[in-house]
Scaffold this motif. Structure first.
Motif, PDB file in Angstrom:
ATOM      1  N   GLY A 208       0.803  -1.208   0.000  1.00  0.00           N
ATOM      2  CA  GLY A 208       0.000   0.000   0.000  1.00  0.00           C
ATOM      3  C   GLY A 208       0.837   1.260   0.000  1.00  0.00           C
ATOM      4  N   ALA A 209       1.863   1.273   0.846  1.00  0.00           N
ATOM      5  CA  ALA A 209       2.746   2.439   0.906  1.00  0.00           C
ATOM      6  C   ALA A 209       3.508   2.622  -0.401  1.00  0.00           C
ATOM      7  N   SER A 210       3.917   1.522  -1.022  1.00  0.00           N
ATOM      8  CA  SER A 210       4.628   1.608  -2.297  1.00  0.00           C
ATOM      9  C   SER A 210       3.728   2.156  -3.396  1.00  0.00           C
ATOM     10  N   ARG A 211       2.506   1.662  -3.456  1.00  0.00           N
ATOM     11  CA  ARG A 211       1.567   2.185  -4.458  1.00  0.00           C
ATOM     12  C   ARG A 211       1.340   3.680  -4.239  1.00  0.00           C
ATOM     13  N   ALA A 212       1.113   4.058  -2.982  1.00  0.00           N
ATOM     14  CA  ALA A 212       0.850   5.465  -2.670  1.00  0.00           C
ATOM     15  C   ALA A 212       2.040   6.338  -3.050  1.00  0.00           C
ATOM     16  N   ALA A 213       3.249   5.862  -2.763  1.00  0.00           N
ATOM     17  CA  ALA A 213       4.451   6.637  -3.100  1.00  0.00           C
ATOM     18  C   ALA A 213       4.594   6.795  -4.607  1.00  0.00           C
ATOM     19  N   GLY A 214       4.298   5.739  -5.347  1.00  0.00           N
ATOM     20  CA  GLY A 214       4.389   5.817  -6.799  1.00  0.00           C
ATOM     21  C   GLY A 214       3.385   6.785  -7.395  1.00  0.00           C
ATOM     22  N   VAL A 215       2.162   6.759  -6.882  1.00  0.00           N
ATOM     23  CA  VAL A 215       1.132   7.682  -7.367  1.00  0.00           C
ATOM     24  C   VAL A 215       1.535   9.126  -7.105  1.00  0.00           C
ATOM     25  N   MET A 216       1.984   9.412  -5.888  1.00  0.00           N
ATOM     26  CA  MET A 216       2.330  10.795  -5.553  1.00  0.00           C
ATOM     27  C   MET A 216       3.539  11.273  -6.342  1.00  0.00           C
ATOM     28  N   ALA A 217       4.496  10.388  -6.613  1.00  0.00           N
ATOM     29  CA  ALA A 217       5.648  10.770  -7.430  1.00  0.00           C
ATOM     30  C   ALA A 217       5.214  11.088  -8.856  1.00  0.00           C
ATOM     31  N   ALA A 218       4.330  10.262  -9.393  1.00  0.00           N
ATOM     32  CA  ALA A 218       3.844  10.502 -10.759  1.00  0.00           C
ATOM     33  C   ALA A 218       3.062  11.809 -10.838  1.00  0.00           C
ATOM     34  N   LEU A 219       2.203  12.061  -9.853  1.00  0.00           N
ATOM     35  CA  LEU A 219       1.417  13.299  -9.855  1.00  0.00           C
ATOM     36  C   LEU A 219       2.299  14.521  -9.649  1.00  0.00           C
ATOM     37  N   ALA A 220       3.331  14.393  -8.818  1.00  0.00           N
ATOM     38  CA  ALA A 220       4.245  15.520  -8.599  1.00  0.00           C
ATOM     39  C   ALA A 220       4.977  15.874  -9.888  1.00  0.00           C
ATOM     40  N   ASP A 221       5.387  14.866 -10.656  1.00  0.00           N
ATOM     41  CA  ASP A 221       6.047  15.122 -11.933  1.00  0.00           C
ATOM     42  C   ASP A 221       5.116  15.863 -12.892  1.00  0.00           C
ATOM     43  N   LEU A 222       3.859  15.433 -12.927  1.00  0.00           N
ATOM     44  CA  LEU A 222       2.893  16.080 -13.820  1.00  0.00           C
ATOM     45  C   LEU A 222       2.649  17.523 -13.402  1.00  0.00           C
ATOM     46  N   GLU A 223       2.514  17.748 -12.108  1.00  0.00           N
ATOM     47  CA  GLU A 223       2.263  19.102 -11.612  1.00  0.00           C
ATOM     48  C   GLU A 223       3.436  20.019 -11.931  1.00  0.00           C
ATOM     49  N   ALA A 224       4.655  19.500 -11.753  1.00  0.00           N
ATOM     50  CA  ALA A 224       5.844  20.307 -12.025  1.00  0.00           C
ATOM     51  C   ALA A 224       5.989  20.585 -13.514  1.00  0.00           C
ATOM     52  N   ASP A 225       5.579  19.614 -14.322  1.00  0.00           N
ATOM     53  CA  ASP A 225       5.787  19.739 -15.766  1.00  0.00           C
ATOM     54  C   ASP A 225       4.731  20.594 -16.450  1.00  0.00           C
ATOM     55  N   ARG A 226       3.467  20.386 -16.069  1.00  0.00           N
ATOM     56  CA  ARG A 226       2.400  21.076 -16.809  1.00  0.00           C
ATOM     57  C   ARG A 226       1.211  21.509 -15.979  1.00  0.00           C
ATOM     58  N   GLY A 227       1.260  21.329 -14.646  1.00  0.00           N
ATOM     59  CA  GLY A 227       0.140  21.753 -13.819  1.00  0.00           C
ATOM     60  C   GLY A 227      -1.155  21.080 -14.210  1.00  0.00           C
ATOM     61  N   THR A 228      -1.129  19.768 -14.358  1.00  0.00           N
ATOM     62  CA  THR A 228      -2.252  19.013 -14.907  1.00  0.00           C
ATOM     63  C   THR A 228      -3.446  18.965 -13.955  1.00  0.00           C
ATOM     64  N   ASN A 229      -4.640  19.082 -14.492  1.00  0.00           N
ATOM     65  CA  ASN A 229      -5.884  18.940 -13.750  1.00  0.00           C
ATOM     66  C   ASN A 229      -6.068  17.466 -13.390  1.00  0.00           C
ATOM     67  N   PRO A 230      -6.191  17.111 -12.097  1.00  0.00           N
ATOM     68  CA  PRO A 230      -6.318  15.695 -11.724  1.00  0.00           C
ATOM     69  C   PRO A 230      -7.559  15.013 -12.289  1.00  0.00           C
ATOM     70  N   ASP A 231      -8.562  15.787 -12.701  1.00  0.00           N
ATOM     71  CA  ASP A 231      -9.720  15.190 -13.372  1.00  0.00           C
ATOM     72  C   ASP A 231      -9.324  14.518 -14.678  1.00  0.00           C
TER      73      ASP A 231
END
Length: 275
Positions: free
Chosen positions: A108-131
């Protein structure tokens, strides 16, 4: 659905000492990502062929549909085998693949860490809407089908927030008795009642709204699905993108899939809602 159409898919794969299965797992994910990209290209060509000189830009955009990018994040959790080298080789060959490491010793912790890392990359790169971001979760001992991402994105763009896919134990290595009992308890059909982390897709906005994967060693997928259901998100169970997963009975996670298969082999009392 224009405002919520999927524009990026983040695949997350937790791994703990999976050097035997990780290479084939990543190859299958990359093929699925290629298939999704090929679908994007086909829509472009079809849209271009259909447009006449007087088409407006708005009409062209509607015909073409949004382009969908893909990232693949592998979370190495306390690995002491050759898993790191396998991921590095795939990352060298494919810029979509990235690796992070943790010592959580928790799926569970590994999945959560992977999701947050992927979302952080997207936010830094293009400010993506999570929808517009889809989180596609699988396991390092599993092989996804070519249509795995295509089907999830199709359902998401039709208004679905959560896709609960089916799995089957690898028939090449499964004990025949275990496989037979598995099939008796898990008939392949649409709207099945099962939840598998190896085939779990969710819209990022829905995932964040319920707090994401709990940091547990097992059943993090079932808990997340329950939270999403209670909050009223649209959930679809499907057999249209079935994943083949390891048939081993030596558990990497307590009370996980291997433990369930071992119980089937021992003819212990089991119920279909365990997995």
């Amino acid at each position: 659905m224009t405002g919520r159409a999927i524009r990026h898919v983040a695949v997350v794969v937790p791994a703990h000492n999976e050097e035997e299965e990780l290479g084939p797992a990543l190859s299958a994910i990359r093929h699925a990502a290629d298939a999704l990209s090929a679908g994007n290209l086909r829509r472009e060509v079809q849209a271009a062929d259909a447009r006449s000189a007087e088409d407006s830009a708005a009409e062209a955009g509607t015909a073409q549909g949004p382009q969908v990018s893909v990232s693949i994040t592998v979370v190495l959790d306390s690995c002491t085998d050759g898993s790191r080298d396998i991921v590095r080789a795939h990352a060298t060959a494919d810029a979509r693949v990235r690796m992070i490491e943790t010592r959580a010793r928790s799926t569970g912790a590994s999945r959560a860490a992977g999701v947050m890392a992927a979302l952080a990359d997207l936010e830094a790169d293009r400010g993506t809407n999570p929808d517009t971001v889809w989180l596609a979760n699988t396991d390092a001992d599993s092989r996804v089908p070519t249509n795995w991402l295509i089907r999830q994105v199709e359902l998401a763009n039709a208004g679905v927030d959560v896709v609960l896919g089916s799995v089957e134990p690898d028939s090449r290595t499964a004990d025949p008795g275990i496989l037979r009992r598995w099939l008796e308890l898990h008939p392949f059909r649409e709207d099945h009642p099962h939840i598998y982390g190896a085939n779990f897709g969710v819209r990022a906005s829905a995932y964040l709204a319920v707090g994401g994967f709990p940091k547990l060693q097992a059943h993090e997928d079932r808990i997340l699905a329950t939270r999403l259901s209670r909050q009223g998100f649209v959930i679809r169970s499907t057999d249209a993108n079935r994943v083949v997963t390891s048939s081993r009975t030596t558990a990497r996670a307590p009370q996980g899939f291997a433990t369930y298969l071992r119980a089937l082999g021992e003819l212990a009392p089991v119920t279909a809602d365990i997995a």
